[in-house]
Design a protein around this motif. Sequence first.
Motif, PDB file in Angstrom:
ATOM      1  N   UNK A 174      51.413  45.162  55.038  1.00  0.00           N
ATOM      2  CA  UNK A 174      50.776  46.420  54.628  1.00  0.00           C
ATOM      3  C   UNK A 174      49.252  46.299  54.688  1.00  0.00           C
ATOM      4  N   UNK A 175      48.726  45.178  54.177  1.00  0.00           N
ATOM      5  CA  UNK A 175      47.274  45.018  54.065  1.00  0.00           C
ATOM      6  C   UNK A 175      46.612  44.738  55.416  1.00  0.00           C
ATOM      7  N   UNK A 176      47.200  43.803  56.169  1.00  0.00           N
ATOM      8  CA  UNK A 176      46.542  43.333  57.396  1.00  0.00           C
ATOM      9  C   UNK A 176      46.890  44.210  58.606  1.00  0.00           C
ATOM     10  N   UNK A 177      48.193  44.509  58.762  1.00  0.00           N
ATOM     11  CA  UNK A 177      48.642  45.230  59.962  1.00  0.00           C
ATOM     12  C   UNK A 177      48.464  46.735  59.814  1.00  0.00           C
ATOM     13  N   UNK A 178      48.994  47.296  58.731  1.00  0.00           N
ATOM     14  CA  UNK A 178      48.967  48.757  58.574  1.00  0.00           C
ATOM     15  C   UNK A 178      47.577  49.258  58.175  1.00  0.00           C
ATOM     16  N   UNK A 179      46.979  48.592  57.168  1.00  0.00           N
ATOM     17  CA  UNK A 179      45.664  49.054  56.700  1.00  0.00           C
ATOM     18  C   UNK A 179      44.523  48.451  57.514  1.00  0.00           C
ATOM     19  N   UNK A 180      44.784  47.360  58.210  1.00  0.00           N
ATOM     20  CA  UNK A 180      43.750  46.719  59.012  1.00  0.00           C
ATOM     21  C   UNK A 180      42.647  46.089  58.203  1.00  0.00           C
ATOM     22  N   UNK A 181      42.956  45.631  56.991  1.00  0.00           N
ATOM     23  CA  UNK A 181      41.976  45.016  56.116  1.00  0.00           C
ATOM     24  C   UNK A 181      41.924  43.503  56.336  1.00  0.00           C
ATOM     25  N   UNK A 182      40.865  42.882  55.873  1.00  0.00           N
ATOM     26  CA  UNK A 182      40.681  41.445  56.030  1.00  0.00           C
ATOM     27  C   UNK A 182      41.523  40.676  55.010  1.00  0.00           C
TER      28      UNK A 182
ATOM     29  N   UNK B   1      40.606  41.205  46.586  1.00  0.00           N
ATOM     30  CA  UNK B   1      41.717  42.015  46.078  1.00  0.00           C
ATOM     31  C   UNK B   1      43.048  41.525  46.638  1.00  0.00           C
ATOM     32  N   UNK B   2      43.072  41.238  47.935  1.00  0.00           N
ATOM     33  CA  UNK B   2      44.294  40.760  48.603  1.00  0.00           C
ATOM     34  C   UNK B   2      44.658  39.355  48.134  1.00  0.00           C
ATOM     35  N   UNK B   3      43.683  38.473  48.069  1.00  0.00           N
ATOM     36  CA  UNK B   3      43.934  37.083  47.672  1.00  0.00           C
ATOM     37  C   UNK B   3      44.474  37.013  46.241  1.00  0.00           C
ATOM     38  N   UNK B   4      43.863  37.774  45.317  1.00  0.00           N
ATOM     39  CA  UNK B   4      44.331  37.785  43.922  1.00  0.00           C
ATOM     40  C   UNK B   4      45.774  38.264  43.821  1.00  0.00           C
ATOM     41  N   UNK B   5      46.099  39.296  44.583  1.00  0.00           N
ATOM     42  CA  UNK B   5      47.461  39.840  44.551  1.00  0.00           C
ATOM     43  C   UNK B   5      48.467  38.839  45.100  1.00  0.00           C
ATOM     44  N   UNK B   6      48.126  38.168  46.188  1.00  0.00           N
ATOM     45  CA  UNK B   6      49.024  37.180  46.798  1.00  0.00           C
ATOM     46  C   UNK B   6      49.262  35.999  45.849  1.00  0.00           C
ATOM     47  N   UNK B   7      48.195  35.536  45.210  1.00  0.00           N
ATOM     48  CA  UNK B   7      48.326  34.416  44.261  1.00  0.00           C
ATOM     49  C   UNK B   7      49.216  34.818  43.089  1.00  0.00           C
TER      50      UNK B   7
ATOM     51  N   UNK C 261      41.496  40.144  33.278  1.00  0.00           N
ATOM     52  CA  UNK C 261      40.776  41.267  33.884  1.00  0.00           C
ATOM     53  C   UNK C 261      40.465  41.021  35.360  1.00  0.00           C
ATOM     54  N   UNK C 262      41.448  40.474  36.048  1.00  0.00           N
ATOM     55  CA  UNK C 262      41.296  40.206  37.480  1.00  0.00           C
ATOM     56  C   UNK C 262      41.634  41.463  38.277  1.00  0.00           C
ATOM     57  N   UNK C 263      40.997  41.629  39.401  1.00  0.00           N
ATOM     58  CA  UNK C 263      41.293  42.773  40.263  1.00  0.00           C
ATOM     59  C   UNK C 263      42.507  42.456  41.127  1.00  0.00           C
ATOM     60  N   UNK C 264      43.363  43.454  41.341  1.00  0.00           N
ATOM     61  CA  UNK C 264      44.539  43.290  42.197  1.00  0.00           C
ATOM     62  C   UNK C 264      44.976  44.669  42.664  1.00  0.00           C
ATOM     63  N   UNK C 265      45.845  44.666  43.684  1.00  0.00           N
ATOM     64  CA  UNK C 265      46.341  45.928  44.228  1.00  0.00           C
ATOM     65  C   UNK C 265      47.726  46.217  43.650  1.00  0.00           C
ATOM     66  N   UNK C 266      47.840  47.340  42.962  1.00  0.00           N
ATOM     67  CA  UNK C 266      49.129  47.710  42.362  1.00  0.00           C
ATOM     68  C   UNK C 266      50.183  47.930  43.447  1.00  0.00           C
ATOM     69  N   UNK C 267      49.812  48.649  44.524  1.00  0.00           N
ATOM     70  CA  UNK C 267      50.792  48.954  45.575  1.00  0.00           C
ATOM     71  C   UNK C 267      51.267  47.684  46.281  1.00  0.00           C
ATOM     72  N   UNK C 268      50.370  46.748  46.534  1.00  0.00           N
ATOM     73  CA  UNK C 268      50.761  45.493  47.174  1.00  0.00           C
ATOM     74  C   UNK C 268      51.649  44.671  46.247  1.00  0.00           C
ATOM     75  N   UNK C 269      51.294  44.635  44.968  1.00  0.00           N
ATOM     76  CA  UNK C 269      52.075  43.856  44.002  1.00  0.00           C
ATOM     77  C   UNK C 269      53.492  44.414  43.878  1.00  0.00           C
ATOM     78  N   UNK C 270      53.609  45.730  43.796  1.00  0.00           N
ATOM     79  CA  UNK C 270      54.935  46.359  43.667  1.00  0.00           C
ATOM     80  C   UNK C 270      55.767  46.117  44.922  1.00  0.00           C
ATOM     81  N   UNK C 271      55.168  46.242  46.099  1.00  0.00           N
ATOM     82  CA  UNK C 271      55.923  46.034  47.341  1.00  0.00           C
ATOM     83  C   UNK C 271      56.397  44.584  47.449  1.00  0.00           C
TER      84      UNK C 271
END
Length: 433
Positions: free
Chosen positions: A38-46, A51-57, A104-114
């Motif tokens: 979702x993050x890399x392919x669909x959204x084309x984000x780095x 935000x992505x790294x925190x969610x993955x961890x 109080x870390x930043x993360x993506x709710x949509x990525x975490x739920x998926x």
Amino acid sequence: MSNTIVSTSPTVGGSMLSNESLQLLLYLMAGLGNPAVIWIVIRGQSESAPLFINTIIALAIAIIVAWRALTRLREYAKARQLSYVFPINMLAFGGVLAAIAVLRSSYSVSLFVSGAMGAIIVSYMLTVYNRRLRRPHYIVGGGRSAEIRVEGQFAPAPDLVELESLVEAGRLNGALVADLHHDHPNEWERLFAKAALAGVPVYHYRQVAEMQSGQVKITHLAENDLGSLIPNVPYMATKRAIDVIGSLLLLPFLLVAFVIIAALIRLDSAGNPIFLQERVGFRGRTFKMIKFRTMRPRGPIEDETAQRNDAMTKSDDDRITRLGHFLRKTRIDELPQVFNILRGEMSWIGPRPEAKSLSTWYESELPFYSYRHIVRPGVTGWAQVTQGHVTDVSDVNSKLRFDFYYVKNISLWLDFLIVLKTFRVILTGTGAK
């Protein structure tokens, strides 16, 4: 023949996918693959974005915790693996979210739920797959192996000639279960040794019977293997720390609830809302156990037999108040025992302490009854979530076997299983009186 088991786990897979490390890898791929796509392919984000790294961890930590819990719970009796997949995953992912909120870390709710959804789906699939992979267990007759129930993966063993040919050809896809203390004929003894050398698991009947029943049966001290019933000493210290920390964290919330419940009890019936009863606890010491009163007040009782009868709660006991029925069914009446826990008299999990009059009676009737006091008594326990409330001596003998199973297998994971079962009991009211 020694009663040593060749393989320690009664669930053995027959394919590469049964490897636990590979299953963890699949679990991680499912949980981390969705948000990555979702993050890399669909959204084309780095992929280096914080935000992505925190969610993955966060997802990786939750997945590993959930996988580890489900893997360890399979080792215990009466663990309904499939029904625990969702609550264990929810606890793992919910706990990680709570940690994120505290930090109080930043993360993506949509990525975490998926990621969580993908992990839970694969978790269900692997749990179903593990259940189907269970090898058959062939029960060899003789001695006390008849105590093992013939059901599911447990079946009577083929005759000696057929078993020998299967072992020699390397085609016995299963395990052998026998009473290894029984005086088997020499040809069977040789077969057990040959099977072990060929990599076929050979189990002593007792371990398999305990896995089926969740009980440790004790008849004679020589059979008791008392050393195997010594609880895990290092974990006992950790367990005490968990009890104290957990109680201190819950106490501010419980105190508010206690005031409300006490007021409701006084409105429902006259008398002190708190009930104190002398119970036998850790190392046989007596203590005053604290409960919410669920019965109408009674006067002091001097006669020993009358005390024993008064301590027994019968089905549809007319002494129980209207509110008392609800408090007992939901186990809310036990919550004031948080103070017994802080005083070191009880634990959140352990064998339930009995009234002194009942404990004295049971000890006179049942061998080794007092050994259950080797661990701190609990607010909830293995016998309570498995058998329910009992008072008759014949039922207490069965309860004692559940208590000994807990003493023998005490661990963080068994306590966790009891917590899950306790929530089920609270929701259904099973075993309450």
